[in-house]
Design a protein around this motif. Structure first.
Motif, PDB file in Angstrom:
ATOM      1  N   GLY A  34       0.798  -1.222   0.000  1.00 27.33           N
ATOM      2  CA  GLY A  34       0.000   0.000   0.000  1.00 27.33           C
ATOM      3  C   GLY A  34       0.826   1.265   0.000  1.00 27.33           C
ATOM      4  O   GLY A  34       0.282   2.367  -0.145  1.00 27.33           O
ATOM      5  N   GLY A  35       2.145   1.126   0.161  1.00 27.49           N
ATOM      6  CA  GLY A  35       3.017   2.290   0.049  1.00 27.49           C
ATOM      7  C   GLY A  35       3.168   2.719  -1.399  1.00 27.49           C
ATOM      8  O   GLY A  35       2.696   2.048  -2.330  1.00 27.49           O
ATOM      9  N   TYR A  36       3.825   3.860  -1.608  1.00 28.48           N
ATOM     10  CA  TYR A  36       3.999   4.391  -2.958  1.00 28.48           C
ATOM     11  C   TYR A  36       5.461   4.726  -3.223  1.00 28.48           C
ATOM     12  O   TYR A  36       6.184   5.165  -2.322  1.00 28.48           O
ATOM     13  CB  TYR A  36       3.166   5.661  -3.165  1.00 28.48           C
ATOM     14  N   VAL A  37       5.857   4.511  -4.475  1.00 30.94           N
ATOM     15  CA  VAL A  37       7.162   4.943  -4.963  1.00 30.94           C
ATOM     16  C   VAL A  37       6.920   6.006  -6.028  1.00 30.94           C
ATOM     17  O   VAL A  37       6.176   5.783  -6.986  1.00 30.94           O
ATOM     18  CB  VAL A  37       7.963   3.772  -5.573  1.00 30.94           C
ATOM     19  N   HIS A  38       7.536   7.166  -5.843  1.00 38.88           N
ATOM     20  CA  HIS A  38       7.427   8.268  -6.797  1.00 38.88           C
ATOM     21  C   HIS A  38       8.820   8.578  -7.319  1.00 38.88           C
ATOM     22  O   HIS A  38       9.782   8.626  -6.553  1.00 38.88           O
ATOM     23  CB  HIS A  38       6.860   9.516  -6.128  1.00 38.88           C
ATOM     24  N   ALA A  39       8.923   8.829  -8.619  1.00 38.15           N
ATOM     25  CA  ALA A  39      10.234   9.137  -9.199  1.00 38.15           C
ATOM     26  C   ALA A  39      10.070   9.937 -10.481  1.00 38.15           C
ATOM     27  O   ALA A  39       9.038   9.843 -11.159  1.00 38.15           O
ATOM     28  CB  ALA A  39      11.007   7.858  -9.497  1.00 38.15           C
ATOM     29  N   LEU A  40      11.084  10.710 -10.805  1.00 40.89           N
ATOM     30  CA  LEU A  40      11.115  11.347 -12.114  1.00 40.89           C
ATOM     31  C   LEU A  40      11.415  10.321 -13.194  1.00 40.89           C
ATOM     32  O   LEU A  40      12.010   9.267 -12.939  1.00 40.89           O
ATOM     33  CB  LEU A  40      12.178  12.440 -12.162  1.00 40.89           C
ATOM     34  N   GLY A  61       8.877  14.370 -16.898  1.00 36.95           N
ATOM     35  CA  GLY A  61       7.716  14.063 -16.096  1.00 36.95           C
ATOM     36  C   GLY A  61       8.038  13.081 -14.989  1.00 36.95           C
ATOM     37  O   GLY A  61       9.191  12.963 -14.557  1.00 36.95           O
ATOM     38  N   SER A  62       7.013  12.363 -14.520  1.00 36.47           N
ATOM     39  CA  SER A  62       7.190  11.499 -13.348  1.00 36.47           C
ATOM     40  C   SER A  62       6.462  10.178 -13.519  1.00 36.47           C
ATOM     41  O   SER A  62       5.583  10.023 -14.369  1.00 36.47           O
ATOM     42  CB  SER A  62       6.672  12.213 -12.094  1.00 36.47           C
ATOM     43  N   PHE A  63       6.861   9.224 -12.676  1.00 40.34           N
ATOM     44  CA  PHE A  63       6.211   7.917 -12.575  1.00 40.34           C
ATOM     45  C   PHE A  63       5.791   7.699 -11.121  1.00 40.34           C
ATOM     46  O   PHE A  63       6.459   8.169 -10.192  1.00 40.34           O
ATOM     47  CB  PHE A  63       7.163   6.795 -12.984  1.00 40.34           C
ATOM     48  N   HIS A  64       4.725   6.911 -10.953  1.00 44.70           N
ATOM     49  CA  HIS A  64       4.208   6.633  -9.618  1.00 44.70           C
ATOM     50  C   HIS A  64       3.772   5.170  -9.560  1.00 44.70           C
ATOM     51  O   HIS A  64       3.083   4.684 -10.472  1.00 44.70           O
ATOM     52  CB  HIS A  64       3.025   7.549  -9.306  1.00 44.70           C
ATOM     53  N   TYR A  65       4.176   4.494  -8.499  1.00 49.66           N
ATOM     54  CA  TYR A  65       3.900   3.065  -8.352  1.00 49.66           C
ATOM     55  C   TYR A  65       3.317   2.784  -6.970  1.00 49.66           C
ATOM     56  O   TYR A  65       3.710   3.407  -5.977  1.00 49.66           O
ATOM     57  CB  TYR A  65       5.188   2.247  -8.491  1.00 49.66           C
ATOM     58  N   LYS A  66       2.428   1.818  -6.920  1.00 48.27           N
ATOM     59  CA  LYS A  66       1.941   1.306  -5.644  1.00 48.27           C
ATOM     60  C   LYS A  66       2.714   0.042  -5.291  1.00 48.27           C
ATOM     61  O   LYS A  66       2.986  -0.796  -6.162  1.00 48.27           O
ATOM     62  CB  LYS A  66       0.449   0.993  -5.718  1.00 48.27           C
ATOM     63  N   ILE A  67       3.100  -0.087  -4.028  1.00 47.48           N
ATOM     64  CA  ILE A  67       3.847  -1.257  -3.577  1.00 47.48           C
ATOM     65  C   ILE A  67       2.868  -2.397  -3.310  1.00 47.48           C
ATOM     66  O   ILE A  67       1.934  -2.257  -2.518  1.00 47.48           O
ATOM     67  CB  ILE A  67       4.658  -0.935  -2.312  1.00 47.48           C
ATOM     68  N   ILE A  68       3.078  -3.508  -3.984  1.00 45.55           N
ATOM     69  CA  ILE A  68       2.218  -4.690  -3.806  1.00 45.55           C
ATOM     70  C   ILE A  68       2.773  -5.579  -2.704  1.00 45.55           C
ATOM     71  O   ILE A  68       2.034  -6.095  -1.858  1.00 45.55           O
ATOM     72  CB  ILE A  68       2.108  -5.482  -5.124  1.00 45.55           C
ATOM     73  N   SER A  69       4.099  -5.750  -2.681  1.00 42.43           N
ATOM     74  CA  SER A  69       4.719  -6.613  -1.675  1.00 42.43           C
ATOM     75  C   SER A  69       6.227  -6.403  -1.703  1.00 42.43           C
ATOM     76  O   SER A  69       6.767  -5.715  -2.582  1.00 42.43           O
ATOM     77  CB  SER A  69       4.387  -8.085  -1.922  1.00 42.43           C
ATOM     78  N   ALA A  70       6.902  -7.009  -0.733  1.00 37.81           N
ATOM     79  CA  ALA A  70       8.366  -7.015  -0.697  1.00 37.81           C
ATOM     80  C   ALA A  70       8.829  -8.415  -0.330  1.00 37.81           C
ATOM     81  O   ALA A  70       8.194  -9.092   0.488  1.00 37.81           O
ATOM     82  CB  ALA A  70       8.882  -5.996   0.322  1.00 37.81           C
ATOM     83  N   ASN A  71       9.916  -8.874  -0.945  1.00 38.13           N
ATOM     84  CA  ASN A  71      10.425 -10.201  -0.597  1.00 38.13           C
ATOM     85  C   ASN A  71      11.525 -10.103   0.466  1.00 38.13           C
ATOM     86  O   ASN A  71      11.905  -9.007   0.897  1.00 38.13           O
ATOM     87  CB  ASN A  71      10.908 -10.955  -1.836  1.00 38.13           C
ATOM     88  N   ALA A  72      12.042 -11.237   0.863  1.00 38.12           N
ATOM     89  CA  ALA A  72      13.021 -11.285   1.951  1.00 38.12           C
ATOM     90  C   ALA A  72      14.329 -10.578   1.587  1.00 38.12           C
ATOM     91  O   ALA A  72      15.082 -10.163   2.471  1.00 38.12           O
ATOM     92  CB  ALA A  72      13.302 -12.741   2.329  1.00 38.12           C
ATOM     93  N   LYS A  99       7.741  -5.496  -5.238  1.00 40.81           N
ATOM     94  CA  LYS A  99       6.848  -5.743  -6.363  1.00 40.81           C
ATOM     95  C   LYS A  99       5.960  -4.519  -6.493  1.00 40.81           C
ATOM     96  O   LYS A  99       5.269  -4.143  -5.542  1.00 40.81           O
ATOM     97  CB  LYS A  99       6.004  -6.999  -6.142  1.00 40.81           C
ATOM     98  N   LEU A 100       5.991  -3.895  -7.671  1.00 44.47           N
ATOM     99  CA  LEU A 100       5.310  -2.624  -7.868  1.00 44.47           C
ATOM    100  C   LEU A 100       4.234  -2.722  -8.938  1.00 44.47           C
ATOM    101  O   LEU A 100       4.336  -3.525  -9.871  1.00 44.47           O
ATOM    102  CB  LEU A 100       6.321  -1.542  -8.278  1.00 44.47           C
ATOM    103  N   GLU A 101       3.230  -1.862  -8.804  1.00 48.23           N
ATOM    104  CA  GLU A 101       2.195  -1.729  -9.830  1.00 48.23           C
ATOM    105  C   GLU A 101       2.060  -0.254 -10.184  1.00 48.23           C
ATOM    106  O   GLU A 101       1.949   0.591  -9.300  1.00 48.23           O
ATOM    107  CB  GLU A 101       0.855  -2.246  -9.299  1.00 48.23           C
ATOM    108  N   GLY A 102       2.079   0.069 -11.482  1.00 44.12           N
ATOM    109  CA  GLY A 102       1.929   1.454 -11.896  1.00 44.12           C
ATOM    110  C   GLY A 102       2.918   1.827 -12.964  1.00 44.12           C
ATOM    111  O   GLY A 102       3.248   1.015 -13.830  1.00 44.12           O
ATOM    112  N   GLY A 103       3.384   3.053 -12.938  1.00 43.89           N
ATOM    113  CA  GLY A 103       4.335   3.536 -13.930  1.00 43.89           C
ATOM    114  C   GLY A 103       3.709   3.901 -15.254  1.00 43.89           C
ATOM    115  O   GLY A 103       4.410   4.082 -16.246  1.00 43.89           O
ATOM    116  N   TRP A 104       2.393   4.054 -15.256  1.00 39.85           N
ATOM    117  CA  TRP A 104       1.685   4.357 -16.509  1.00 39.85           C
ATOM    118  C   TRP A 104       1.398   5.857 -16.658  1.00 39.85           C
ATOM    119  O   TRP A 104       0.671   6.260 -17.556  1.00 39.85           O
ATOM    120  CB  TRP A 104       0.368   3.576 -16.563  1.00 39.85           C
ATOM    121  N   GLN A 105       1.958   6.687 -15.784  1.00 39.24           N
ATOM    122  CA  GLN A 105       1.623   8.115 -15.785  1.00 39.24           C
ATOM    123  C   GLN A 105       2.366   8.910 -16.846  1.00 39.24           C
ATOM    124  O   GLN A 105       2.123  10.111 -16.987  1.00 39.24           O
ATOM    125  CB  GLN A 105       1.917   8.723 -14.403  1.00 39.24           C
TER     126      GLN A 105
END
Length: 779
Positions: free
Chosen positions: A173-179, A185-196, A201-207
């Motif tokens: 549910g966290g977010y990653v934002h980057a140029l 412009g910019s990209f924005h992703y929602k965090i789906i999960s993290a491994n050990a 694992k991210l969803e997004g980047g379509w902006q």
């Protein structure tokens, strides 16, 4: 007489019952069982609209008394249900009225730890913005919020480094934002999960419609509980229904007002070209608390760099002669105003848009109105398959609409592919007397040539391209039907079929009497095939004017303070005209083999600059001399009588009509900073160097960066590979060497050092046509 006065009083107060009542009043303390008179007002806008929309053939007005009105659902006016002749929704007697897209929370705060407090929120309450006492707070983030940071209010290269991710218990549910890697412009992703291993694992980047990796440095994360460590930050645990907050000093939480968003859109006017919503005016309302929309910014806008969310605090589709006036859009999470699809003769006037998450005012048509559309930068429809019918395919686009006398500032707070006024798939849009500043990208952007006819005049646009790169205070693209990234194909196509050039850009777009200043790009930037423009009487305060490949641009009677004219990669028969302009530095052409129809009668400040132009067979009738302005320090760059620049046909134009003119907004608006005049001597450009039987040069400034699509201003450009090792390695004219054997190549000196270092083979990373290539050079 007494009877007449009584009747007038009844009509004025709206107390006539039944169909005769045309004025309805709303009060925060009213009741929807009331008739809606001034003395017995209604409670909700929805109830007032029910009463007003059935007034067949009448002019209805809804007055709102002072207060904040919270909306639990978007208010929608649909054309098929409306019978009134006109409808005005406005504040009563200039009282302050706020339409909140949020709700108040009643919270019982308890200490948690380390200065953090916690409170239970109602079940099902989900939000991404928190207001305490009317002030937006900071969603827990890394790095911490920094009001002085250039990008995203703070970024860090290690924002998603595995070592940091491993510290997060549950980042879902966290977010990653980057140029964008090239800062487009910019990209924005929602965090789906993290491994050990700490990989996300991210969803997004379509902006953004120009795919790329994330920028290596300009990135941050938010909505991570473990990053809640600074005053003003907060975090919502949705599953546990717990709100954590680290209050700033001086906040009494027991008395604090907490508000959170419920809606992205507050009001929607929805009709069609055959059954439009007509004659609706919204006036004197402040819009606030709308939720963020960056994860819904998905739709590509043809081949521009944009994707978009078709939504806004106020959204219009299928409307005619509607008006948004004297409204304030304060801290909207996404777009403030959007006219989507068919809209005709609508106006946005005297509005204040500030601190919006995305764009200010958008005029965006539907892609199905365009013939043979393409939806990514590198795609195009081949000639044989192309619909060659001129103009639009349908009426589903804004036309003859106006944005006038608006103040738009500090927008793009979240989404960096944002602008003060966006025009895409539209025709005859007038943008006049607006003040636009503090934007991450352009102040005004036109995304394509569909369908032209726009008028941009008397705007004051400055402090632009603050967080991104390779752009302008005004920017346009013209990636229309004829345009292709394969330049050889495009050259042959337009040589054989010049009729294709204006299939989409049918009408001339006029840019006149504006003041532009961009300190991180061009003041006026016509990019990638922008065609059919007339540009005159503009004051460019810093970045000059750029014309990249395109056709039929007439540029005359402009003043370019401390800068010049930047022609890039022109077509053989562009038809371009550049005349009667005042420039202060030498022209800065890049890859220009063919000059336009007329480049002449311009005024240079030095003989050296004029001689350089004449060496390219231009400016036979241009001249030089001193420039004496009326009051340059105060921004009046009118020429004094008898000035030498009048000899080339230059004419003075007004210097006191830029930006908003209405008193309310003029008092609030900033003005473009006036620069001191620099030494007029032309700067020396990076020389071309012989290397391995070819010719190369170092990347030199923003012009090279834009021309070759580079993420920064470093690298080595292949002018010609010659017949030696450069050619054998597969290098081509226009390639840019960015690294060699894994080491960055900043300039020709770096490349020579690598070649002379004793290596037998050098692996080159090259940018060709804005795409990465790997080549092997054998010495």
């Amino acid at each position: 007489m007494l009877r007449l006065l009584l009747l007038l009083l009844i009509v004025f107060t709206g107390t006539v019952t039944g169909d005769a009542q045309t004025a309805f009043y709303i009060d925060a303390n009213g009741s929807d069982s009331n008739p809606g008179t001034l003395s017995k007002p209604l409670l909700t806008l929805e109830r007032a609209l029910q009463k007003a929309q059935v007034l067949k053939g009448k002019d209805a007005t809804i007055y709102l008394r002072k207060g904040t009105y919270y909306f639990s659902q978007t208010v929608q006016l649909a054309g098929i249900k409306l019978l009134f002749r006109s409808l005005t929704i406005r504040n009563y007697n200039n009282e302050k009225v706020v339409f909140s897209a949020g709700r108040k929370l009643s919270l019982q705060w308890k200490p948690y730890k380390n200065g953090i407090y916690v409170a239970k929120v109602p079940a099902g309450t989900v939000f991404e913005r928190l207001y305490i006492n009317g002030q937006l707070q900071v969603l827990a983030r890394y790095p911490d919020y920094d009001s002085t940071a250039k990008v995203f209010n703070g970024t860090a290269a290690d924002a998603i480094a595995p070592e940091r991710v491993k510290k997060w218990k549950n980042p879902e549910g966290g977010y990653v934002h980057a140029l964008h890697a090239a800062e487009w412009g910019s990209f924005h992703y929602k965090i789906i999960s993290a491994n050990a291993k700490g990989n996300l694992k991210l969803e997004g980047g379509w902006q953004n419609n120009r795919p790329s990796p994330l920028h290596k440095r300009e990135r941050f994360v938010e909505n991570i509980f473990e990053e809640l460590d600074a005053p003003g930050e907060w975090f919502l645990d949705e599953k546990a229904q717990l709100l954590y907050y680290f209050p700033r000093p001086g906040i009494n939480l027991s008395k604090a007002l907490a508000e959170v968003p419920v809606l992205r859109q507050t009001i929607r006017l929805l009709g069609s070209s055959t059954n439009p919503v007509r004659n609706v005016e919204i006036s004197g309302i402040e819009f606030a608390h709308n939720e963020r929309s960056f994860m819904e910014t998905k739709e590509p806008l043809l081949r521009s760099d944009w994707t978009i969310y078709r939504g806004a605090a106020v959204y219009l589709e299928g409307t005619e002669d509607c008006r948004i006036s004297n409204c304030t859009f304060n801290g909207i999470g996404g777009n403030a105003i959007m006219m989507s699809g068919y809209n005709k003769r609508d106006t946005v006037q005297n509005c204040l848009v500030q601190y919006a998450g995305a764009s200010g005012i958008c005029f965006v048509g539907n892609a199905d109105a365009v013939r043979s559309p393409s939806f990514s930068y590198g795609k195009y429809v081949p000639y044989a398959a192309m619909d060659k019918t001129p103009g639009p395919k349908s009426a589903a686009y804004p036309q003859y609409c106006v944005a006038d006398n608006n103040l738009v500032h500090d927008i793009g707070q979240i989404e960096k592919q944002a602008t003060g006024v966006e025009i895409e798939i539209a025709s005859h849009i007038t943008v006049s007397h607006n003040s636009i500043y503090n934007t991450p990208r352009a102040g005004i952007n036109i995304g394509d040539g569909c369908f032209g006819g726009h008028l941009l005049e008397y705007n004051d646009v400055f402090n632009t391209v603050l967080e991104t790169g390779d752009h302008g205070a005004f920017n346009s693209w013209g990636r229309d039907r004829y345009w292709a990234t394969d330049r050889k194909y495009m050259d042959s196509l337009v040589a054989l079929h010049s009729e294709l050039i204006l299939l989409d850009a049918q009408q001339t777009t006029i840019i006149r009497n504006n003041r532009f200043r961009c300190d991180h790009g061009w003041d006026i930037d016509l990019d990638d095939g922008s065609s059919n423009y007339r540009i005159y009487n503009n004051l460019c305060l810093n970045g000059g004017l750029k014309l990249r490949e395109g056709f039929y641009r007439m540029v005359e009677n402009n003043i370019m303070i401390n800068n010049s004219f930047h022609p890039h990669v022109w077509f053989q028969n562009s038809g371009d005209i550049f005349r009667h302009n005042i420039i202060m530095k030498a022209y800065a052409p890049i890859a220009v083999k063919y000059w336009g129809k007329q480049i002449d009668s311009n005024f240079f400040m030095t003989e050296k600059s004029l001689d350089a132009a004449r060496a390219d067979q231009t400016d036979a009738h241009s001249s030089t001399g001193p420039l004496v302005f009326k009051d340059a320090a105060k921004g009046d760059f009118s020429l004094l009588p008898g000035a030498a620049a009048f000899s080339i046909g230059f004419e003075n134009f007004p210097m006191d009509q830029f930006g908003v003119q209405t008193s309310r907004l003029k008092q609030l608006a900033k003005r473009a900073p006036i620069p001191p005049l620099l030494d007029a001597a032309a700067s020396d450009k990076e020389p071309i160097t012989d290397l391995l039987k070819g010719k190369v040069k170092s990347v030199d400034g923003l012009g090279d960066r834009s021309t070759y699509g580079l993420p920064d201003e470093t690298g080595v450009i292949i002018i010609t590979p010659g017949t030696g090792i450069l050619a054998t390695a597969g290098l081509r004219e226009g390639d840019v060497i960015r690294s060699a054997n894994g080491k960055p190549i900043r300039n020709v000196k770096d490349l020579k050092t690598m070649i002379n270092g004793g290596e037998k083979q050098i692996k080159l990373e090259v940018i060709r046509n804005q795409q990465s290539q790997t080549l092997l050079m054998v010495l």
